[in-house]
Design an enzyme around this catalytic site. Structure first.
Site, PDB file in Angstrom:
ATOM      1  N   ILE A 158     -17.937 -35.299  29.042  1.00  0.00           N
ATOM      2  CA  ILE A 158     -19.039 -34.377  29.375  1.00  0.00           C
ATOM      3  C   ILE A 158     -19.087 -34.134  30.883  1.00  0.00           C
ATOM      4  CG2 ILE A 158     -21.541 -34.002  29.270  1.00  0.00           C
ATOM      5  CD1 ILE A 158     -21.524 -35.684  26.649  1.00  0.00           C
ATOM      6  N   ALA A 237     -28.181 -37.549  30.030  1.00  0.00           N
ATOM      7  CA  ALA A 237     -27.523 -38.757  29.497  1.00  0.00           C
ATOM      8  C   ALA A 237     -28.516 -39.541  28.640  1.00  0.00           C
ATOM      9  CB  ALA A 237     -26.978 -39.584  30.644  1.00  0.00           C
ATOM     10  N   ARG A 238     -29.296 -40.401  29.258  1.00  0.00           N
ATOM     11  CA  ARG A 238     -30.359 -41.126  28.567  1.00  0.00           C
ATOM     12  C   ARG A 238     -31.515 -41.314  29.531  1.00  0.00           C
ATOM     13  NH1 ARG A 238     -28.653 -39.850  24.399  1.00  0.00           N
ATOM     14  NH2 ARG A 238     -28.036 -41.128  22.614  1.00  0.00           N
ATOM     15  N   ASP A 262     -33.423 -33.462  30.243  1.00  0.00           N
ATOM     16  CA  ASP A 262     -33.346 -33.210  28.796  1.00  0.00           C
ATOM     17  C   ASP A 262     -33.625 -34.477  28.008  1.00  0.00           C
ATOM     18  OD1 ASP A 262     -32.690 -31.596  26.462  1.00  0.00           O
ATOM     19  OD2 ASP A 262     -30.797 -32.702  26.345  1.00  0.00           O
ATOM     20  N   GLU A 267     -38.865 -41.377  24.375  1.00  0.00           N
ATOM     21  CA  GLU A 267     -39.015 -40.095  23.674  1.00  0.00           C
ATOM     22  C   GLU A 267     -39.700 -40.282  22.325  1.00  0.00           C
ATOM     23  OE1 GLU A 267     -35.133 -38.336  23.234  1.00  0.00           O
ATOM     24  OE2 GLU A 267     -34.731 -38.435  25.379  1.00  0.00           O
ATOM     25  N   HIS A 285     -34.654 -33.005  24.600  1.00  0.00           N
ATOM     26  CA  HIS A 285     -33.392 -33.587  24.129  1.00  0.00           C
ATOM     27  C   HIS A 285     -32.602 -32.593  23.255  1.00  0.00           C
ATOM     28  CE1 HIS A 285     -31.337 -37.719  23.300  1.00  0.00           C
ATOM     29  NE2 HIS A 285     -30.445 -36.741  23.325  1.00  0.00           N
ATOM     30  N   GLY A 287     -29.513 -31.378  24.156  1.00  0.00           N
ATOM     31  CA  GLY A 287     -28.115 -31.339  24.596  1.00  0.00           C
ATOM     32  C   GLY A 287     -27.128 -30.940  23.509  1.00  0.00           C
ATOM     33  N   SER A 288     -27.260 -31.522  22.341  1.00  0.00           N
ATOM     34  CA  SER A 288     -26.279 -31.249  21.277  1.00  0.00           C
ATOM     35  C   SER A 288     -26.799 -30.246  20.254  1.00  0.00           C
ATOM     36  CB  SER A 288     -25.923 -32.559  20.568  1.00  0.00           C
ATOM     37  OG  SER A 288     -27.071 -33.103  19.923  1.00  0.00           O
TER      38      SER A 288
END
Ligand code: DGY
Length: 320
Positions: A158, A237-238, A262, A267, A285, A287-288
């Site tokens: 990434i 990332a996290r 993100d 969360e 969140h 991202g994907s």
């Protein structure tokens, strides 16, 4: 008889269809987040479990897990919600979904870079609340992206995809990674052998490292103070890689111009101060979250379970 598969969250329709073809599925129909006990109840007669980001697959979970369960496949590349050591002790195989989130996540990092730098959240809010007073030379001035220096922590798939997009913006890319990349993968990026050496070069800093014992809370005041004044932090990332209190302080003081986030610790219950800061650009969140990527992730997750049920090697197996 089909093996029993417990699935903790709703999945893309084509993936659920495939799961029903091969398995007797126990589904969390309402798609509410499940507690440890609720997942264990859903999986009480299961041979396999398909879990997702945020499910509490911790040591207590493995202690209570029926021995019949052979594999836990996570619908994610990240495995920080799973106690891998406890899984190994219990003899449970863990599978994940690497390699198929790269472009979607790099794209969202770029959305955050541009959104945070150009104040897209504030601008959109003006339109939506009908508070825009029209064009004026001093209105909502942001930070230019083109030609700036971008730092990347974690130059895996990434990180490299983010760097590739940065070249289209004529950016100078600097990075830290545990090992230096071969020249053909560096593509002109400058390697720094420590995060401390990287930080002074980062007008933008994008995080692409997993959440581990080593990285949790890593982005704290000490680190942020080493960034140039006016830098912009991006996190896809996290969330727990960042110390929220320290980041909020740096955003309030103006040491950082902005942050594009993100992912968040805890969360979806994020540190409330982020919501009120004008210089944050925030996404839940995502991202994907493209149709293509989520289907590819589901395919990988089911491939892992199918292989395990057939007694074959699990293609995307994760070990402690
Ligand atoms: C993952 O797969 O770990 C991602 O965070 C999901 O978007």
């Amino acid at each position: 008889m089909k093996p029993v598969l417990a699935i903790t969250r709703r999945l893309p329709a084509d993936i659920e269809t495939r799961a029903h073809e091969s398995y007797d599925v126990r589904l969390n129909e309402n798609d509410n987040p499940l507690t440890r006990e609720e997942i264990l109840a859903l999986a009480q007669d299961a041979d396999a479990i398909l879990v997702s980001v945020g499910d509490p697959i911790d040591r207590d979970f493995f202690q209570a897990l029926p021995t019949k369960i052979k594999i836990i496949a996570t619908f994610s590349v990240g495995t920080d919600h799973i106690d891998l050591a406890a899984a190994a002790q219990k003899g449970v195989i863990i599978g994940n979904t690497p390699g198929v989130l790269t472009d979607a996540t790099a794209d969202i990092a770029w959305l955050l870079i541009l959104g945070a730098a150009r104040r897209a959240g504030e601008g959109e809010a003006e339109i939506r609340t009908a508070s825009w007073r029209g064009w004026r030379p001093t209105h909502m001035i942001g930070t230019q992206v083109t030609g700036k220096k971008l730092g990347i922590i974690g130059m895996g798939r990434i990180g490299q995809a983010v760097a590739k997009r940065a070249r289209g913006f004529d950016m100078e890319v600097h990075y830290f990674n545990r090992t230096r990349l071969p020249a053909d993968q560096e593509n002109g990026a400058t390697y720094h052998d420590s995060i401390n050496a990287l930080l002074p070069h980062c007008q933008f800093l994008s995080l692409h490292c997993p959440s581990t014992a080593e990285t949790r809370g890593m982005v704290n005041t000490t680190l942020l103070q080493k960034l140039p004044k006016g830098a912009i932090l991006i996190n896809t990332a996290r969330g727990d890689v960042v110390n929220d209190t320290d980041l909020i302080t740096a955003l309030k003081s103006g040491h950082l111009a902005a942050a594009g986030l993100d992912v968040f610790a805890g969360e979806p219950n994020i540190a409330p101060a982020y919501r009120n800061l004008p210089n944050t650009f925030l996404l839940p969140h995502l991202g994907s979250a493209t149709a293509e990527t989520r289907t590819a992730m589901g395919t990988r997750a089911l491939d892992n379970i199918d292989a395990c049920m057939a007694g074959a090697d699990v293609p995307f197996r994760v070990t402690a």
